[in-house]
Design a protein around this motif. Structure first.
Motif, PDB file in Angstrom:
ATOM      1  N   THR A   1       0.847  -1.180   0.000  1.00 44.51           N
ATOM      2  CA  THR A   1       0.000   0.000   0.000  1.00 44.51           C
ATOM      3  C   THR A   1       0.884   1.232   0.000  1.00 44.51           C
ATOM      4  OG1 THR A   1      -1.677  -1.187   1.237  1.00 44.51           O
ATOM      5  CG2 THR A   1      -1.741   1.204   1.392  1.00 44.51           C
ATOM      6  N   THR A   2       0.402   2.282  -0.596  1.00 42.94           N
ATOM      7  CA  THR A   2       1.088   3.567  -0.509  1.00 42.94           C
ATOM      8  C   THR A   2       0.091   4.611  -0.036  1.00 42.94           C
ATOM      9  OG1 THR A   2       2.569   2.986  -2.332  1.00 42.94           O
ATOM     10  CG2 THR A   2       2.403   5.321  -1.749  1.00 42.94           C
ATOM     11  N   VAL A   3       0.382   5.219   1.092  1.00 41.87           N
ATOM     12  CA  VAL A   3      -0.424   6.354   1.544  1.00 41.87           C
ATOM     13  C   VAL A   3       0.053   7.546   0.727  1.00 41.87           C
ATOM     14  CG1 VAL A   3      -1.087   7.825   3.477  1.00 41.87           C
ATOM     15  CG2 VAL A   3      -0.681   5.383   3.867  1.00 41.87           C
ATOM     16  N   ARG A   4      -0.811   8.027  -0.149  1.00 37.98           N
ATOM     17  CA  ARG A   4      -0.460   9.120  -1.063  1.00 37.98           C
ATOM     18  C   ARG A   4      -0.670  10.486  -0.431  1.00 37.98           C
ATOM     19  NH1 ARG A   4      -3.023   7.582  -6.905  1.00 37.98           N
ATOM     20  NH2 ARG A   4      -1.691   5.778  -7.347  1.00 37.98           N
ATOM     21  N   ARG A   5      -1.754  10.605   0.342  1.00 33.12           N
ATOM     22  CA  ARG A   5      -2.064  11.885   0.992  1.00 33.12           C
ATOM     23  C   ARG A   5      -2.562  11.604   2.397  1.00 33.12           C
ATOM     24  NH1 ARG A   5      -5.549  15.642  -2.904  1.00 33.12           N
ATOM     25  NH2 ARG A   5      -5.060  17.137  -1.266  1.00 33.12           N
ATOM     26  N   ALA A   6      -2.081  12.384   3.331  1.00 32.03           N
ATOM     27  CA  ALA A   6      -2.543  12.310   4.716  1.00 32.03           C
ATOM     28  C   ALA A   6      -2.542  13.739   5.253  1.00 32.03           C
ATOM     29  CB  ALA A   6      -1.627  11.411   5.542  1.00 32.03           C
TER      30      ALA A   6
END
Length: 176
Positions: free
Chosen positions: A81-86
């Motif tokens: 998984t890649t958290v793109r925006r937080a």
């Protein structure tokens, strides 16, 4: 109410949006808790474990690589998984396998309007995906209310109204 008497809430108003070669489910849910509380439920691995269809190997509240492990009874499947925006506590966006999930949190009085945008390549999967998220968000709502019933994941969801929700959402989404 305990787990044995749990029944899902009525089907929600949902819609789809075309997204290039894919389609995006838009699922809106109003919660009685402020965005910071909802944000913690979406990002904290210990909270996710109590309602989400997967386990997270780290806090999802910051960008970068992670692993989400789908759980179905004894079977598990790890997905990079890649958290793109937080952008706490308003926007969380990450990949899950080939899908993209975007959680938008807007203040609504003392609560939160949660908008989930789940982009999938296979439009035929939408009724199943929608029914699954419906159950998960019902469980999350109970958790936030301080009345946790534990996660409902995988094949077990069929014991909690998943099939009926799938059929209702197929009709609402024009897939039936």
């Amino acid at each position: 109410m305990d787990r044995d008497t749990f029944r899902p809430s009525p089907p929600a108003e949902v819609r789809t949006e075309p997204t290039g070669d894919a389609v995006t489910l838009v699922f809106v849910r109003d919660l009685r808790h402020p965005p910071t509380t909802v944000w913690a439920a979406l990002t904290d691995p210990s909270r996710l474990a109590q309602w989400a269809p997967f386990l997270a190997d780290r806090d999802l509240g910051h960008t970068g690589a992670a692993v989400l492990t789908l759980v179905d009874g004894e079977a598990t499947q790890e997905d990079p998984t890649t958290v793109r925006r937080a952008e706490p506590p308003h926007l969380l966006e990450y990949t899950w396998g080939d899908d993209l999930l975007r959680w938008e949190l807007s203040p609504l009085g003392d609560g939160t309007r949660l908008t989930l945008r789940h982009t999938v390549a296979d439009q035929g999967m939408l009724p199943m995906v929608t029914a699954g998220w419906h159950l998960c968000l019902d469980v999350a709502d109970r958790l936030l209310d301080g009345d946790p019933i534990g996660p409902i994941r995988g094949a077990e969801a069929k014991d909690f109204g998943w099939s009926e929700l799938r059929d209702a959402y197929a009709e609402r989404l024009g897939e039936g």
